[in-house]
Design a protein around this motif. Structure first.
Motif, PDB file in Angstrom:
ATOM      1  N   ARG B 113       4.156 -14.222   3.064  1.00 42.67           N
ATOM      2  CA  ARG B 113       3.868 -12.855   3.482  1.00 42.67           C
ATOM      3  C   ARG B 113       5.128 -12.001   3.649  1.00 42.67           C
ATOM      4  O   ARG B 113       5.053 -10.787   3.627  1.00 42.67           O
ATOM      5  N   GLN B 116       6.249  -8.949   1.064  1.00 39.41           N
ATOM      6  CA  GLN B 116       5.498  -7.690   1.128  1.00 39.41           C
ATOM      7  C   GLN B 116       5.975  -6.841   2.299  1.00 39.41           C
ATOM      8  O   GLN B 116       6.212  -5.644   2.159  1.00 39.41           O
ATOM      9  N   TYR B 185      -3.180  -1.418  -1.164  1.00 42.93           N
ATOM     10  CA  TYR B 185      -2.001  -2.047  -1.730  1.00 42.93           C
ATOM     11  C   TYR B 185      -2.421  -3.363  -2.377  1.00 42.93           C
ATOM     12  O   TYR B 185      -2.961  -4.241  -1.720  1.00 42.93           O
ATOM     13  N   THR B 187      -1.544  -6.718  -3.648  1.00 45.21           N
ATOM     14  CA  THR B 187      -0.394  -7.627  -3.586  1.00 45.21           C
ATOM     15  C   THR B 187      -0.405  -8.641  -4.716  1.00 45.21           C
ATOM     16  O   THR B 187       0.552  -9.377  -4.898  1.00 45.21           O
ATOM     17  N   GLN B 200       3.319  -0.476  -9.304  1.00 41.58           N
ATOM     18  CA  GLN B 200       3.907  -0.976  -8.068  1.00 41.58           C
ATOM     19  C   GLN B 200       4.537   0.174  -7.280  1.00 41.58           C
ATOM     20  O   GLN B 200       4.330   0.318  -6.078  1.00 41.58           O
ATOM     21  N   GLU B 281       0.463  -2.093   7.947  1.00 45.36           N
ATOM     22  CA  GLU B 281      -0.201  -2.981   6.996  1.00 45.36           C
ATOM     23  C   GLU B 281      -1.716  -2.909   7.112  1.00 45.36           C
ATOM     24  O   GLU B 281      -2.429  -3.172   6.149  1.00 45.36           O
ATOM     25  N   VAL B 286      -1.834  -3.867   3.295  1.00 50.17           N
ATOM     26  CA  VAL B 286      -0.768  -4.677   2.730  1.00 50.17           C
ATOM     27  C   VAL B 286      -0.876  -6.046   3.379  1.00 50.17           C
ATOM     28  O   VAL B 286      -1.018  -6.130   4.589  1.00 50.17           O
TER      29      VAL B 286
END
Lengths: 306, 337
Positions: B113, B116, B185, B187, B200, B281, B286
């Motif tokens: 994680r 990100q 977002y 990922t 991106q 997030e 995210v």
């Protein structure tokens, strides 16, 4: 023959207290005045609004779901047809109450810790270590964890609304007093060396009396500034917790909660997140402006002569 | 200076021990059962075995000591072993801190994680600094000018309006109304060619801008007041009177000195990259560290939550020391002894 003694003309400079000076300086700060007016308008709105706008925020109306703002529903409705104006007014009461009570708790703890550690050099070391320790706590994660784990227990003891209110107010207050404590301690350290404290002590005043009667009034100004900052932080923290779904339960509207629930309906009813967001932003902005004005007004270096 | 740092680190250790104890206690004393979320069809005997394997019923102090040994001794060694591929502890190695949700080591989850979070939240911090410094400099240099007044107002706006509102407004405007930028977002996106790179960048614009704005708003206020403090100093008059060009006076002398307190503020704010990530997030979905924490909390994944929270505490303590060290290093007037 009588002699008439002319009375000295009363001028505005005759009576000058520190607080009157501060007030005069405060109202010269345009932002502060606008902030204060805005803040009191919002308070009036959420305190008296629900008395005139009597629709219940809990009343559902499935025929009027996801309405856009209209004459009938000034702020629109949510996905259950609940009136959003009513929800925002009632939510404002809770959000502001959280802000005020959490700020008071944090002020109380911060002031007591600051006063005691500034005044009592034996307790100073340990109290400042504790303050440092609280500074190092990761605040938001800890708040989230505590709410998640303990809310059901408190809910069971104090009821759904009071329980979560107590929990949120306590943990926000008890994790945000450190700045106040440091500032107050610094001021106390400076003030206790001043002559009037020595004089009071020479006259036989007890330490307690000196602390509360002579020192406390002289550190009120940093406490006032912390109060504005503390209120802004508390309101933002509560809405952040609600925004993460870990604040008040869904049947209790607060601004953060309305925002949290509205964010999944951005495409249908965009105004649903705009209203509470605007309220939060306006309150915090006005409180911060008041704090700025207050800080300037209390800073003698910035005070205009005359 | 070196001695001072050693002393600071030594003082930090008991602080961290106490914090680890607090975090552990808060999580461990809480009501709630880690097996509570398991399906009801699991028979009680099996449930008992699960509880035993998780060590739920051990006494509190034992649990804390076990956790501390795990966190301070086993886990670092295991991470070093993984990084260097050298097995110091034999083939099996030490037990790891396992997430109760995924049964995989918490450190692995964190490594997955971290990129990100660093990309989105870290980048916004960098941009925030890059915006704040020039804005603060110009605001202070032209105090009470139109630029200063607008700048001060916008920075007040920037740190009063919470990011979860600015973020939602940005989504509302740029994703819902204008449809220029994606609101979620992605990922899983792998940058391998130009179009994927553009995608991106597009998905990073909103989260990075929203957070950069917030960071810039806070920092520019510090920058401005620090510049103002320095501009009225005697050395500035000296520099001017010896005929230095204004640009050199401001950028060479005043800026350099004004940056000293700002650098410490920047260092102190680095841990907030991660705590701030919790909210950002969630707005933009995210899947970074903050999202991991929130999921952990929702699923009562105690080892995961304890680890992340404690890592945040370590970061705060660490960057406090870094900030003090930077202050002593940059400002020759400060000597720690």
């Amino acid at each position: 023959m009588s002699v008439v003694i002319a009375k000295p003309k009363k001028t505005s400079t005759d009576y000058r207290s520190q607080w009157l000076d501060t007030w005069k300086q405060f109202v010269k700060h345009k932002g502060a005045v606008v902030g204060m007016v805005m803040f009191f308008l919002i308070i009036l709105l959420v305190v008296f609004g629900p008395m005139f706008y009597t629709i219940s925020p809990a009343e559902t109306n499935l025929r009027a779901r996801n309405q856009l703002p209209s004459l009938e529903y000034p702020f629109g409705t949510d996905n259950l047809g609940r009136d959003l104006l009513a929800a925002n007014l009632h939510g404002g009461r809770i959000s502001l109450a959280v802000g005020v009570v959490a700020m008071l708790i944090s002020l109380l703890v911060g002031t007591v810790v600051g006063l005691v550690s500034g005044f009592n050099s034996r307790l100073d070391g340990i109290l400042m270590r504790i303050t440092d320790l609280f500074f190092a706590l990761p605040r938001l994660p800890l708040l989230l964890v505590i709410i998640m784990l303990y809310r059901d227990k408190l809910r069971a003891v104090f009821g759904p609304e009071a329980g979560i209110f107590l929990l949120i107010v306590l943990i926000i207050g008890l994790t945000s007093w450190m700045q106040t404590a440091r500032v107050v301690r610094g001021d106390v350290l400076a003030i206790k060396e001043r002559e009037f404290v020595t004089a009071a002590s020479a006259l036989g005043s007890q330490n307690n009396r000196i602390l509360w009667l002579h020192i406390l009034p002289n550190v009120l100004s940093p406490i006032l500034v912390s109060a504005t900052l503390g209120m802004a932080t508390a309101i933002i923290t509560e809405s952040a917790l609600s925004f993460l779904g870990l604040g008040f339960p869904s049947d209790v509207p607060t601004w953060g909660r309305i925002l949290f629930e509205g964010k999944d309906y951005l495409t249908i009813t965009p105004m649903r997140v705009v209203w509470p967001g605007l309220f939060i932003s306006l309150v915090v902005l006005s409180v911060n402006f008041m704090g700025d004005g207050l800080r300037d007004a209390l800073d003698p270096r910035l005070r205009s002569k005359g | 200076m070196f001695q001072y740092l050693i002393r600071r680190v030594l003082i930090a250790i008991p602080t961290l021990v106490v914090i680890s104890f607090i975090i552990f206690a808060v999580l461990d004393l809480a009501p709630g059962d880690p097996t509570g979320n398991l399906p009801l069809t699991i028979p009680p005997e099996v449930r008992e075995l699960v509880r035993k394997s998780l060590g739920v019923d051990d006494p509190f102090v034992i649990k804390y000591l076990k956790w501390a040994r795990q966190f301070f001794i086993y886990e670092p060694i295991s991470i070093i072993e993984d990084a260097t591929q050298i097995k110091l502890t034999g083939e099996a190695g030490f037990p790891r801190i396992l997430s109760w949700q995924t049964r995989s080591p918490v450190s692995d989850l964190l490594w997955q994680r971290l990129p990100q979070t660093l990309w989105v939240v870290g980048l916004s911090y960098v941009f925030g600094i890059l915006i704040a410094i020039p804005v603060g400099v110009v605001s202070a240099y032209r105090q009470y000018s139109i630029f200063d007044q607008i700048g001060t107002f916008i920075s007040m706006l920037g740190f009063s309006v919470p990011t979860f509102f600015t973020g939602l407004l940005a989504i509302l405007l740029f994703s819902v109304q204008l449809k220029w930028l994606p609101s979620i977002y992605d990922t899983t996106l792998v940058v391998k060619d130009w179009p994927s790179f553009v995608l991106q960048v597009k998905q990073m614009i909103m989260p990075v801008t929203v957070l950069a704005f917030f960071n810039a708003a806070q920092l520019s206020r510090f920058m401005r007041s620090s510049m103002l403090d320095n501009l009225s100093q005697d050395y500035v008059r000296t520099a001017r009177s010896k005929g230095l060009v204004e640009r050199i006076v401001v950028l060479g002398h005043v800026l350099r000195n004004s940056l000293i307190p700002v650098v410490t503020i920047i260092a102190l704010g680095i841990p907030s990259i991660f705590t701030g990530a919790i909210i950002t997030e969630q707005i933009f979905r995210v899947n970074g560290i903050g999202d991991l924490l929130i999921r952990g909390i929702y699923n009562s994944d105690i080892p995961l939550v304890q680890t992340i929270t404690f890592i945040f505490a370590i970061l705060i303590v660490l960057f406090n020391i870094v900030a003090d060290a930077a202050y002593g290093f940059l400002d020759p007037r400060i000597r720690y002894n």
